[in-house]
Write a protein that holds these residues in place. Sequence first.
Motif, PDB file in Angstrom:
ATOM      1  N   ASP A  21       0.846  -1.199   0.000  1.00 60.31           N
ATOM      2  CA  ASP A  21       0.000   0.000   0.000  1.00 60.31           C
ATOM      3  C   ASP A  21       0.874   1.238   0.000  1.00 60.31           C
ATOM      4  OD1 ASP A  21       0.998  -0.114   2.543  1.00 60.31           O
ATOM      5  OD2 ASP A  21      -0.932  -0.175   3.570  1.00 60.31           O
ATOM      6  N   GLY A  22       0.251   2.404   0.170  1.00 59.34           N
ATOM      7  CA  GLY A  22       0.985   3.659   0.078  1.00 59.34           C
ATOM      8  C   GLY A  22       1.556   4.138   1.400  1.00 59.34           C
ATOM      9  N   ILE A  23       1.965   5.384   1.419  1.00 63.08           N
ATOM     10  CA  ILE A  23       2.621   5.996   2.579  1.00 63.08           C
ATOM     11  C   ILE A  23       1.669   6.042   3.772  1.00 63.08           C
ATOM     12  CG2 ILE A  23       3.661   8.130   3.448  1.00 63.08           C
ATOM     13  CD1 ILE A  23       4.460   8.738   0.526  1.00 63.08           C
ATOM     14  N   HIS A  24       2.159   5.627   4.937  1.00 60.43           N
ATOM     15  CA  HIS A  24       1.332   5.610   6.142  1.00 60.43           C
ATOM     16  C   HIS A  24       1.446   6.901   6.948  1.00 60.43           C
ATOM     17  CE1 HIS A  24       0.001   1.250   6.557  1.00 60.43           C
ATOM     18  NE2 HIS A  24       0.631   1.308   5.394  1.00 60.43           N
ATOM     19  N   THR A  25       2.503   7.643   6.770  1.00 61.52           N
ATOM     20  CA  THR A  25       2.694   8.878   7.528  1.00 61.52           C
ATOM     21  C   THR A  25       1.993  10.044   6.829  1.00 61.52           C
ATOM     22  OG1 THR A  25       4.781   9.241   6.360  1.00 61.52           O
ATOM     23  CG2 THR A  25       4.879   8.114   8.491  1.00 61.52           C
ATOM     24  N   SER A  26       2.010  11.205   7.473  1.00 64.58           N
ATOM     25  CA  SER A  26       1.407  12.401   6.873  1.00 64.58           C
ATOM     26  C   SER A  26       2.114  12.740   5.568  1.00 64.58           C
ATOM     27  CB  SER A  26       1.511  13.582   7.837  1.00 64.58           C
ATOM     28  OG  SER A  26       0.803  13.319   9.021  1.00 64.58           O
ATOM     29  N   ILE A  27       1.329  13.219   4.616  1.00 67.86           N
ATOM     30  CA  ILE A  27       1.876  13.537   3.296  1.00 67.86           C
ATOM     31  C   ILE A  27       2.462  14.951   3.285  1.00 67.86           C
ATOM     32  CG2 ILE A  27       1.348  13.796   0.850  1.00 67.86           C
ATOM     33  CD1 ILE A  27       1.172  10.918   1.834  1.00 67.86           C
ATOM     34  N   ARG A  99      -1.849   5.751   1.924  1.00 68.12           N
ATOM     35  CA  ARG A  99      -2.227   4.460   2.503  1.00 68.12           C
ATOM     36  C   ARG A  99      -3.626   3.998   2.120  1.00 68.12           C
ATOM     37  NH1 ARG A  99      -2.744   8.298   6.488  1.00 68.12           N
ATOM     38  NH2 ARG A  99      -4.686   8.336   7.695  1.00 68.12           N
ATOM     39  N   HIS A 100      -4.371   4.796   1.383  1.00 68.12           N
ATOM     40  CA  HIS A 100      -5.749   4.451   1.045  1.00 68.12           C
ATOM     41  C   HIS A 100      -5.879   3.689  -0.270  1.00 68.12           C
ATOM     42  CE1 HIS A 100      -6.741   8.072   3.777  1.00 68.12           C
ATOM     43  NE2 HIS A 100      -6.796   6.951   4.465  1.00 68.12           N
ATOM     44  N   VAL A 101      -4.755   3.243  -0.811  1.00 66.02           N
ATOM     45  CA  VAL A 101      -4.797   2.409  -2.017  1.00 66.02           C
ATOM     46  C   VAL A 101      -3.947   1.164  -1.818  1.00 66.02           C
ATOM     47  CG1 VAL A 101      -5.170   4.362  -3.580  1.00 66.02           C
ATOM     48  CG2 VAL A 101      -2.824   3.569  -3.142  1.00 66.02           C
ATOM     49  N   GLY A 102      -4.338   0.104  -2.512  1.00 67.04           N
ATOM     50  CA  GLY A 102      -3.510  -1.086  -2.582  1.00 67.04           C
ATOM     51  C   GLY A 102      -2.731  -1.057  -3.882  1.00 67.04           C
ATOM     52  N   ILE A 103      -1.500  -1.525  -3.850  1.00 68.24           N
ATOM     53  CA  ILE A 103      -0.644  -1.575  -5.039  1.00 68.24           C
ATOM     54  C   ILE A 103      -0.351  -3.037  -5.346  1.00 68.24           C
ATOM     55  CG2 ILE A 103       1.540  -0.849  -6.084  1.00 68.24           C
ATOM     56  CD1 ILE A 103       1.689   1.314  -3.841  1.00 68.24           C
ATOM     57  N   ILE A 104      -0.762  -3.498  -6.533  1.00 67.65           N
ATOM     58  CA  ILE A 104      -0.520  -4.877  -6.952  1.00 67.65           C
ATOM     59  C   ILE A 104       0.549  -4.865  -8.041  1.00 67.65           C
ATOM     60  CG2 ILE A 104      -1.544  -6.993  -7.880  1.00 67.65           C
ATOM     61  CD1 ILE A 104      -4.289  -5.918  -6.968  1.00 67.65           C
ATOM     62  N   ARG A 105       1.678  -5.559  -7.769  1.00 63.49           N
ATOM     63  CA  ARG A 105       2.763  -5.648  -8.753  1.00 63.49           C
ATOM     64  C   ARG A 105       2.889  -7.096  -9.194  1.00 63.49           C
ATOM     65  NH1 ARG A 105       6.269  -1.507  -5.251  1.00 63.49           N
ATOM     66  NH2 ARG A 105       5.577   0.388  -6.314  1.00 63.49           N
ATOM     67  N   LEU A 106       2.504  -7.356 -10.426  1.00 65.14           N
ATOM     68  CA  LEU A 106       2.463  -8.729 -10.932  1.00 65.14           C
ATOM     69  C   LEU A 106       3.848  -9.237 -11.311  1.00 65.14           C
ATOM     70  CD1 LEU A 106      -0.711  -8.513 -13.213  1.00 65.14           C
ATOM     71  CD2 LEU A 106      -0.551  -9.346 -10.864  1.00 65.14           C
ATOM     72  N   ASN A 107       4.029 -10.530 -11.095  1.00 64.08           N
ATOM     73  CA  ASN A 107       5.270 -11.166 -11.530  1.00 64.08           C
ATOM     74  C   ASN A 107       4.971 -12.386 -12.394  1.00 64.08           C
ATOM     75  OD1 ASN A 107       4.381 -13.109  -9.725  1.00 64.08           O
ATOM     76  ND2 ASN A 107       5.766 -12.447  -8.085  1.00 64.08           N
ATOM     77  N   PHE A 141      -8.440  -4.597   3.512  1.00 62.13           N
ATOM     78  CA  PHE A 141      -7.084  -4.809   3.995  1.00 62.13           C
ATOM     79  C   PHE A 141      -6.250  -5.579   2.971  1.00 62.13           C
ATOM     80  CE2 PHE A 141      -9.522  -4.264   7.974  1.00 62.13           C
ATOM     81  CZ  PHE A 141      -8.822  -3.180   8.481  1.00 62.13           C
ATOM     82  N   LEU A 142      -4.931  -5.392   3.049  1.00 68.28           N
ATOM     83  CA  LEU A 142      -4.022  -5.985   2.082  1.00 68.28           C
ATOM     84  C   LEU A 142      -4.108  -7.503   2.052  1.00 68.28           C
ATOM     85  CD1 LEU A 142      -0.767  -3.826   2.431  1.00 68.28           C
ATOM     86  CD2 LEU A 142      -2.727  -3.491   0.926  1.00 68.28           C
TER      87      LEU A 142
END
Length: 444
Positions: A21-27, A99-107, A141-142
């Motif tokens: 997912d993305g950054i968990h801290t403040s942007i 952090r509000h998006v999931g990132i899927i990296r295919l292999n 959730f992830l």
Amino acid sequence: MQTLIKSKKHIAIRDIGVVTDGIHTSIDYDKNSGINLISATSPKQNVFNLTRNAYISEAAHIANPRTALRENDIILSTVGTIGNCAVVNTDILPANSDRHVGIIRLNSSINPYVLSTFLLTKYGRNQTVREATGNVQPNLFLYKIKEIIVPIFGDMFQNTVKEAVLEARQLLKKSDTEYLEVKKLLEAEIGIDMSSITNGGVSLKSFSESFGNTGRLDAEYYQPKYDKLMQAVSLSVHKKLKEIVTISKSIEPGSEAYKDNGIPFIRISDISKYEISAPDKYLEPGSKYDLPIYYLKKDEILFSKDGSVGIAYKVKSDAPMITSSALLHLTIKDNSKILPDYLTAVLNSDIVQLQAERDAGGSIIKHWKLSEIKEVLVPVLDISRQKAVSEKSSKSFELRHRSKKLLEYAKQAVEMAIEQNETTAAAWLNNRITDLTKKDAVTE
């Protein structure tokens, strides 16, 4: 629905790629960095909506390599409207994510555009929505994303779906280019050079010239670009918005009135200058809010006054939908001699957006007062030149409509491949691609 997928060749996302997912801290935002910040509202139906104009600082981008997006990443919204997704391409890079998006990296050999399209089908949505938790603010959730099962399609069908999605994106790009031409044509016809107007500088005004006239003490209100704009518009043929339209308000029933189905309730987040998106809130039919006076009517213009102020959308046809009170309904007066497409283009142009920025710019949560909106200056061209602007604007919208249609066809083809077979689905989708490509050639 999972039973049907499980009856075919399938695999779980955890076995074909990495999910993060993305950054968990403040942007750390920086509007000048040019590095897009992708959040839950950014991915839509296989395309990205970047109208938020949110940018992360270069330092924060460099400090967060895990969340920095790469070409072919699949971005999935995990908060709010669960399950919207799109594939990253070079057009939106460089970019990072929160952090509000999931990132899927295919292999694996599964094409990212095919997986993204599958996730948008009823079979994909069934899994993402079902696995989301929380009532007030649903969250996916992830570890739940990793468990989603997806069908494994052959190369021929995957290539056909990928071609459809990429063609749809090209149509969208053409639409954006055409809309930039609308802005240029509008400024040229009116005789306003917005680039010279928006140049910096300072404006020195006495107390009587500032607060004495406007009641505003915030320095932002008195930037020279606003004075330049008003002078330029005043030199053209123009009218105040209140002279052109009648303005009516809608309702704000409150969250306790929201339903999961019924009458679509359109909020700011559901509208853009191009379209009304499918809302996630509804009102009960037959309730005290269900009154035809609030329904959408053909050729009226919805105009936002709160949050993202100054968004104008022309309603294409009568529709039993109700908007929130943050959206005003503008109805063109019979004697105004203004075309609705032209007025919509002007309202969305920098000419009016700058007036919105000036009036509503002093607040953290922007609110554009109705009294200020009524005083907006609108340049008025003769009918023939209004038609030229309207036609170019309509072409942009038509290209966008075709793009959306093609993305919907791709989604339907994936569902058809699951329910019937890939050969039939590929042939059906190829025919749709050919038809839309022919139409595009005719309009060139």
